[in-house]
Design an enzyme around this catalytic site. Structure first.
Site, PDB file in Angstrom:
ATOM      1  N   CYS A 204     -22.360  36.537 -27.089  1.00  0.00           N
ATOM      2  CA  CYS A 204     -22.048  35.179 -27.582  1.00  0.00           C
ATOM      3  C   CYS A 204     -20.716  34.916 -28.114  1.00  0.00           C
ATOM      4  O   CYS A 204     -20.495  35.888 -29.055  1.00  0.00           O
ATOM      5  CB  CYS A 204     -23.302  34.900 -28.726  1.00  0.00           C
ATOM      6  N   CYS A 207     -20.838  34.768 -32.059  1.00  0.00           N
ATOM      7  CA  CYS A 207     -21.007  35.567 -32.494  1.00  0.00           C
ATOM      8  C   CYS A 207     -20.009  36.788 -32.644  1.00  0.00           C
ATOM      9  O   CYS A 207     -19.892  37.440 -33.713  1.00  0.00           O
ATOM     10  CB  CYS A 207     -22.436  36.422 -31.760  1.00  0.00           C
TER      11      CYS A 207
END
Length: 584
Positions: A204, A207
């Site tokens: 991600c 992230c």
């Protein structure tokens, strides 16, 4: 019992008679002399009504205040009154919307309205702040430490001890590093509480961007708060069980039955640290009477818990129930008799007061009985956690529209040019609702329609030509109301809005959906599929058992119908023969 105005004036006159003859401070002003009287110097004017209970209760304090000011050689400030029952137009002209209201004027110009507590010591401090004596002020009134020894005498040492007020005993996050959790360690960590968890996936992009900030947060919260993370690629079942719907998802766990809350605000270090500081602080803090006005001015909502020094049972109830707030709004506690006197609460009783909108008068009161009322107290905390009115924007959207108590939200949208006027109207109506003891679960908000035009149109069908516009929304169900009980579009008036709230709560007016039929069906099916997926990943062996059992039952039924049909029965293939007996 109502106090006639003549009696009030007589009482004030008796006070005047006890003062120096040359004193003219205790004046009741009227339209003929108001402007000329306050034209020079600093004036503190009380606007009152002889029929107002708060005014009658305040009269002894006002009289004491007058005595104090007039007995000074050079006070630098003048006191006067306006009887609003007699000169209502004058009070309206000066923005008086409640009694008693005290306005400050300097050289004929309005400065501000006194918003703090009407306690004597706070009023004297306020007057000293704005007084402008013509001579050098004497040093003795400056410290004004009168209340301090009283509070110290009444202080119970065990209540001032931080340990029973929610301070953590364990050293949290001793290394200032991110703690990696897995299914074996997760439950123990969140049960212990005070842990801020990041659910992420290695692939991600958001992230990856958050990762270095999360490490910095862990370093800053060393010894204060556990900062943790869960890799959802490696521990998919755990993330599904926790309801993780996207990455990264940030969740704070209070522990000890305090529940959890998702963090949805900005993800810069400053905002994350502000949230972490808030939840890592003591669950309940002590408050001195002298700091009451400052705390009310500081917080749009706060709770004040009054209790007897020896009442540890009630203290424990409030500590446990208030964990659901995660530090916002703050909860303060005191056993000071000054608070009991100020709020007219029976001494020694245990009550929690909700104070909203910087108003020192309680918006709601919860009395703690002898029995355990944990669930009721938790619900009361949640229903009173929002101010009566506020602006709805990107920073406040989640805490309002997705609040745990699922409030009805009265939303007034207006173009930027009309937003200030609309906000004032919303605040006034919210005060009227609160003063009428309306349901605390109702929240009144205003919104910039220029900035949120697309969202307003898609959610509530509000168009630019209809501005300003009012709707009552239940965002938890994605439904809304745009007409009142009379079938008319909701107007920005208390009558129209209160009518709509009553109709919404009693289900006597129809609601509209914020989603169309296709979107509702898609959301329903998605919810069912998500629930099934969570169940399968959480209970894989139980799922295998149910599937195997179901297939076995289906096979058995088919076998009985097709292969073991009794001879001579009225079988649909004809002639009462089993399939095995037929030559075709």
């Amino acid at each position: 019992m109502q106090l006639p105005s003549s009696l009030l004036v007589a009482a004030l006159a008796l006070t005047v008679s006890a003062l120096p003859v040359e004193s003219t401070e205790l004046l009741v002003l009227n339209p003929d002399n108001f402007d000329s009287t306050v034209a020079k110097g600093v004036w503190f004017v009380e606007h009152f009504s002889p029929y107002c209970g708060h005014c009658r209760n305040f009269l002894p304090t006002w009289t004491q205040l007058v005595d104090n000011v007039q007995n000074q050689t050079d006070p630098g400030i003048h006191l006067a009154q306006v009887n609003c029952a007699v000169d209502g137009d004058l009070c309206k002209q000066h923005g008086v919307d409640g009694y008693p209201q005290m306005n400050l004027y300097k050289d004929g110009k309005y400065v501000e309205t006194y918003k703090e507590s009407r306690a004597y010591d706070l009023l004297t401090a306020y007057l000293s702040k704005y007084a402008e004596p013509t001579s050098i002020p004497e040093p003795e009134p400056a410290p004004a430490p009168t209340p301090t020894p009283i509070l110290q005498v009444n202080t119970a040492p065990e209540i001032r001890d931080p340990a029973p007020l929610g301070q953590p005993e364990k050293d949290l996050n001793p290394n200032g590093a991110v703690l990696s959790l897995n299914p074996k360690t997760f439950k123990a960590a969140v049960d212990e509480g005070k842990v801020f968890v990041k659910f992420f996936a290695p692939w991600c992009g958001h992230c990856k961007k958050l990762a270095p900030i999360w490490k910095q947060l862990a370093a800053k919260m060393q010894h204060k708060l556990t900062i943790a993370e869960v890799d959802c690629d490696a521990h998919n079942a755990l993330c599904h069980a926790e309801g993780v719907a996207g990455f990264p998802q940030l969740v704070y766990y209070a522990g000890n039955g305090g529940g959890k809350t998702e963090y949805t605000n900005a993800r810069k270090l400053d905002q994350l640290k502000a949230f972490a500081d808030k939840v890592s602080g003591p669950v309940v803090q002590t408050m001195e009477f002298a700091e009451f006005a400052d705390r009310v001015a500081e917080h749009s909502v706060l709770y004040l818990f009054l209790h007897a020094p020896s009442d540890t049972r009630s203290v424990n109830q409030v500590l446990k129930a208030s964990q659901v707030l995660f530090g916002s709004p703050p909860v303060y506690t005191s056993d000071s008799s000054l608070f009991y006197d100020y709020f007219s609460v029976q001494p020694g009783s245990s009550v929690v007061l909700a104070l909203k909108d910087h108003d020192p008068a309680p918006a709601a009161v919860y009395t703690i009985a002898s029995t355990n009322q944990h669930e009721a107290l938790v619900n009361w905390f949640l229903r009173n956690r929002l101010p009566a009115s506020m602006e709805l924007d990107s920073d406040t959207f989640q805490e309002v529209m997705n609040a745990p108590h699922k409030p009805l939200v009265v939303l007034a949208a207006a173009p930027k040019a009309q937003l200030a006027v609309t906000a004032g109207a919303v605040q006034k109506i919210a005060r009227q609702w609160r003063d009428s003891k309306g349901d605390a679960g109702i929240t009144f908000v205003w919104m910039d329609a220029d900035k949120w035009a697309d969202w307003l149109k898609s959610m509530y069908g509000v168009k630019a030509k209809d501005m300003p516009s009012v709707v009552v929304a239940n965002h938890s169900r994605l439904v809304y109301y745009n007409v009142d009980q009379f079938g008319q579009p909701i107007q920005l008036t208390s009558t129209s809005i209160f009518s709509t709230i009553a109709g919404a709560m009693s289900a006597t007016i129809p609601y509209k959906h914020s989603e169309n039929a296709v979107e509702r069906m898609a959301r329903y099916l998605n919810g069912k599929l998500t629930s099934a997926e969570v169940y399968v990943t959480t209970y894989p062996w139980r799922t295998v058992f149910f599937v195997t059992t179901t297939l076995a039952v289906i096979f058995y039924v088919l076998k009985r119908l097709v292969f073991d049909y009794p001879e001579g029965s009225d079988y649909p293939y004809g002639n009462g023969m089993r399939k095995a007996d037929r030559i075709d």
